[in-house]
Enzyme design. Structure first.
Site, PDB file in Angstrom:
ATOM      1  N   ASP A 223     -62.573  85.411 -13.734  1.00 15.54           N
ATOM      2  CA  ASP A 223     -62.746  85.276 -12.152  1.00 15.54           C
ATOM      3  C   ASP A 223     -62.331  83.783 -12.157  1.00 15.54           C
ATOM      4  O   ASP A 223     -63.508  82.935 -12.239  1.00 15.54           O
ATOM      5  CB  ASP A 223     -64.136  86.102 -11.835  1.00 15.54           C
ATOM      6  CG  ASP A 223     -63.879  86.124 -10.525  1.00 15.54           C
ATOM      7  OD1 ASP A 223     -63.519  86.567  -9.543  1.00 15.54           O
ATOM      8  OD2 ASP A 223     -64.716  84.653  -9.187  1.00 15.54           O
ATOM      9  N   GLU A 276     -62.464  87.297 -33.557  1.00 17.30           N
ATOM     10  CA  GLU A 276     -63.788  88.325 -33.703  1.00 17.30           C
ATOM     11  C   GLU A 276     -63.569  89.597 -34.153  1.00 17.30           C
ATOM     12  O   GLU A 276     -64.066  90.050 -35.065  1.00 17.30           O
ATOM     13  CB  GLU A 276     -65.218  87.833 -33.679  1.00 17.30           C
ATOM     14  CG  GLU A 276     -65.240  86.610 -34.275  1.00 17.30           C
ATOM     15  CD  GLU A 276     -66.698  85.548 -33.167  1.00 17.30           C
ATOM     16  OE1 GLU A 276     -67.698  86.812 -32.883  1.00 17.30           O
ATOM     17  OE2 GLU A 276     -67.209  84.485 -32.813  1.00 17.30           O
TER      18      GLU A 276
HETATM   19  C1  GLC Z   1     -62.140  86.385  -7.552  1.00 21.21           C
HETATM   20  C2  GLC Z   1     -62.348  87.433  -6.921  1.00 21.21           C
HETATM   21  C3  GLC Z   1     -63.040  87.056  -5.543  1.00 21.21           C
HETATM   22  C4  GLC Z   1     -63.814  86.536  -5.375  1.00 21.21           C
HETATM   23  C5  GLC Z   1     -64.396  85.290  -5.738  1.00 21.21           C
HETATM   24  C6  GLC Z   1     -65.363  84.617  -6.355  1.00 21.21           C
HETATM   25  O1  GLC Z   1     -61.162  85.051  -6.486  1.00 21.21           O
HETATM   26  O2  GLC Z   1     -61.631  87.955  -6.984  1.00 21.21           O
HETATM   27  O3  GLC Z   1     -63.110  88.578  -5.237  1.00 21.21           O
HETATM   28  O4  GLC Z   1     -64.295  86.906  -4.164  1.00 21.21           O
HETATM   29  O5  GLC Z   1     -63.466  84.942  -6.486  1.00 21.21           O
HETATM   30  O6  GLC Z   1     -65.859  84.449  -7.024  1.00 21.21           O
END
Ligand code: GLC
Ligand code: CA
Length: 570
Positions: A223, A276
């Protein structure tokens, strides 16, 4: 005697061990709270997913990517994680997770989970510790705390705004009750940014990667992979300063928190952990960066693969598609990765709806991207502004084109049903997305693509579960249900199944060759094994080249490919 399960696992064994399994995979994204609810509390859960493994298998995908299922207050749909090594009790237990992983693996499907390293939730034990600890303490050093400006520190350290709107800083109350320091949050205030210069933070994420890898997780979706490292040492520049520096700021990696070069040091460490394991664990970066800098995330010494959202942000337009595909294939080759294709995910307006909107001029990037879709959200998301039939027709054509491309295809739950985005039908009181609350009155947020799936045409929550649904489903959802489409030969579900089955047979790593079509609005390409895909972006029917038609997104008309349609030939 081997059980059926172990026999199934053995049949799929060679492919499951292939270290390159991800390169040409079809990956299906599940938003767990909205997929299937096993116990009737209105929230999708892990047992619900396990029960749908046969559905996933029949769909013909290779892997499942789960959006966060960790304990969370859901300030941002689970992207605010309280504990990275556990399961939200509303979604199940670690045992349920193991059961789900086993069921997926027995069916020959890989499992990818979401890792959210830029920020924890404000309920994470580390953040609670930081709040209770004094300024300058090791506990505060795991996050980004700064003194405020102004005589008494009453002004935020900078004027930066959060991605969801409002300031990117929040002031805390010190343990003695006095107004105190500020912490940085690029997203919601419940998502404090972690300090990646802190060794303990780095070590803890390595532990998390091993924790899930040991439980059989095959890969990770990272993310906001481009936000982790920051340069906040000097006086913080103002938003206006940053804007004045224009594109060069991003191209040269000089932005104080987006896409800094040091971030790759983190992923080099992660890569060692991935390696790993046998086969090595894989990763795909969610990095909304300048296309010229994407390859760094996708390098084999780093995460290995990165999302390209270029096609997602393009209009349904032959020229834009052709250009984007050419560029991304070249980029992926240069980085040693494979390309990634995606039209829909939990952050953007579903493509069946986007393509039913008038094309837009706006090219705003970021997690709400998808130009026309974003504008539609800002305008209030009225269903009557969408030509749903045209949108779906184009979405089917685009998806079929995508499945014929080299590289991995990422699908979002419900697109195989041709689902439309739910717009203003969700009442304000039912909304959950922080983008709606922090930006009140500006846009309606991302809840419309997160409405629980319709499995049956009628009945409680359209078969999502035996109870209700945590986001309301509109009446018309029943008509798009799995049940309604299962037996229909021309349904979107049947199209996806047929296309994905053919793709498994025909897909190779080899490049494509563009074919001359004699028309600017028709895009055609052929793979070395003769597999050919033709898309008519225009309105005028197109005479297909010679060959056997394998599948088409809309029926041929008098042997011709109609407008807004794709056909595969061999
Ligand atoms: C990413 C995710 C989104 C979230 C953001 C903050 O873009 O896809 O859904 O709100 O990160 O974590
Ligand atoms: Ca449930």
């Amino acid at each position: 005697m081997p059980t059926t399960a172990t026999m199934a696992a053995r049949t799929d064994a060679p492919r499951m061990d292939d270290p390159n399994w991800w390169r040409q995979a079809s990956v299906y994204q599940i938003y767990p709270r909205s997929f299937a609810d096993s116990n009737g509390d209105g929230i999708g859960d892990l047992k619900g997913i396990t029960a749908k493994v046969p559905y996933l298998k029949t769909l013909g995908i290779d892997a499942v990517w789960l959006s966060p299922f960790y304990p969370s207050a859901l300030a941002d749909g689970g992207y605010d994680v309280d504990d990275y090594r556990n399961v939200d009790p509303r979604l199940g237990t670690l045992e349920d997770f193991d059961g789900m992983a086993q069921a997926l693996h027995d069916a020959g499907l890989k499992l990818i989970v979401d890792i959210v390293p830029n920020h924890s939730s404000d309920r994470h034990e580390w953040f609670q510790e930081a709040l209770a600890a004094p300024k300058g303490s090791p506990a505060r050093d795991r996050y980004v705390f700064r003194d405020g400006l102004g005589d008494n520190g009453e002004l935020p350290p900078s004027d930066w705004v959060s991605v969801f709107g409002g300031p990117a800083w929040e002031r805390v109350t010190e343990p003695d009750g006095a107004p105190g320091q500020w912490y940085m949050h690029i997203f919601a205030k419940e998502q404090p940014d972690l300090n990646w210069d802190n060794r303990e933070v780095r070590e803890d994420f390595l532990t998390t990667l091993r924790f899930w890898s040991d439980r059989g997780v095959d890969g990770f979706r990272i993310d906001v992979a481009h936000a982790l490292t920051k340069n906040l040492e000097e006086t913080l520049p103002s938003t206006a300063d940053l804007e004045a520096q224009g594109e060069a700021l991003y191209l040269e990696g000089r932005h104080p928190y987006w896409d800094r070069d040091e971030v790759h040091g983190i992923y080099a460490e992660w890569r060692k952990v991935f390696n790993e394991y046998t086969p090595p664990r894989t990763a795909v970066a969610e990095a909304w960066v300048h296309a010229d800098r994407r390859a760094r995330y996708a390098s084999p010494e780093g995460l290995g693969q990165a999302f390209n959202f270029d096609l997602l942000q393009a209009d349904f337009d032959a020229g834009q598609f052709r250009k984007t595909i050419t560029k991304n294939l070249a980029e992926a080759e240069a980085s040693g990765a494979s390309s990634t294709w995606v039209f829909s995910n939990h952050d953007v307006v579903r493509h069946a709806t986007r393509y039913g909107l008038p094309a837009s001029e706006d090219s705003a990037g970021g997690i709400m991207a998808g130009q026309a879709g974003k504008q539609w959200l800002v305008a209030g998301g009225r269903q009557e502004d969408v030509d749903a039939e045209l949108g779906l027709r184009r979405a089917r054509a685009a998806s079929l084109l995508m499945f014929a491309l080299p590289g991995s295809a990422y699908l979002y739950q419900g697109e195989e049903l041709g689902l439309q985005e739910v717009g203003c039908e969700i009442a304000d009181a039912d909304r959950q997305d922080p983008a709606f609350f922090r930006n009140k009155g500006v846009e309606i947020g991302r809840d419309g693509c997160r409405v629980p799936l319709p499995w049956t045409s009628v009945g409680s929550s359209f078969g999502f579960g035996p109870g209700g649904s945590h986001l309301p489903q509109p009446e018309w959802f029943g008509g798009s249900s799995v049940e309604a489409q299962e037996a229909e030969e021309d349904s979107t579900l049947s199209l996806y199944r047929r296309a994905l089955a053919l793709r498994s047979e025909l897909q190779t790593a080899e490049a494509l060759e563009w074919l001359e079509t004699g028309r600017d609005d028709v895009v055609a390409f052929r793979r070395p094994n003769g597999w050919t895909s033709v898309t008519n972006f225009g309105a005028e029917p197109f005479k297909l080249p010679a060959g056997e038609v394998l599948v088409s997104s809309s029926p041929l008309e008098a042997g011709l490919l109609p407008g807004a349609a794709t056909a595969w030939l061999q």
